[in-house]
Scaffold this active site. Sequence first.
Site: not given
Length: 252
Positions: A10, A12, A96, A98, A166, A212
């Site tokens: 991903n 981003k 997601h 975010e 996640e 991470s």
Amino acid sequence: MMRKNLIAGNWKMYKTPKESVEFVKQLKDAVKVYNDREILVCPAFTSLFPVSEILKDTSVKFGAQNAYFEDEGAFTGEVSVKMLQDIGVNYVICGHSERRNIFMETDTDINKKIMKTIAAGIVAILCVGEKLEEREQGKTFDVIERQITKCLDNIEDIKNIVIAYEPVWAIGTGKNATQEQAKDVHRFIRGLIEKLYGKESAENIQILYGGSVKPENIDLLMGEEDIDGVLVGGASLKLDSFLRIIDYKNGG
Ligand code: 13P
């Protein structure tokens, strides 16, 4: 076991179209042939079309990081699933953290996006995960159950759905969930899917871990039977680290 593993990047809000093109040209030439794993990159919208032209006849799949659930209309700033389908997108990331936390997407929005995505024959990657305070309050399983149940509301067939666990506290922090922590949540998710959709669906669904992921922890994570792949942010932006993650040893 039927399911393959999926290694997804991903990107981003990183990489210009030129940088994306350069990256995928090198990736497709460098990546080995695997029978047990699929490889996916999710660039920004501006890069998707040129990336699609390069990857369309290769083993590397491409996907979008988001999509809107209407086909077209007065929705300034949005891109529809139909537009993505037209350029051959294979996957769409839905919900997601975010998107949820910065852009205030709700489980209801995510549910609509997933429905639209799978109706177009595209795989939806549903992201779920608890925040640090929720984990500390012992609410991890409740949060995951609520997100999954609401985001899959009224969806009968989940064969084109991937779930990505996640934990929000592990994203971009360098602090990954331990193999043990990830295993517990992945088992919980598979159990929940079995309860909602039956044993066969639970056995077939891919459950990814994200947060991470890096060359230093990929082998351990992939050694876990219920971890069927990873969704990688930062470490997917550099070719050498992404290639090392793709080439994990020790698949569970
Ligand atoms: P990082 O790998 O940078 O922690 O990001 C994880 C993520 O959000 C993938 O979707």
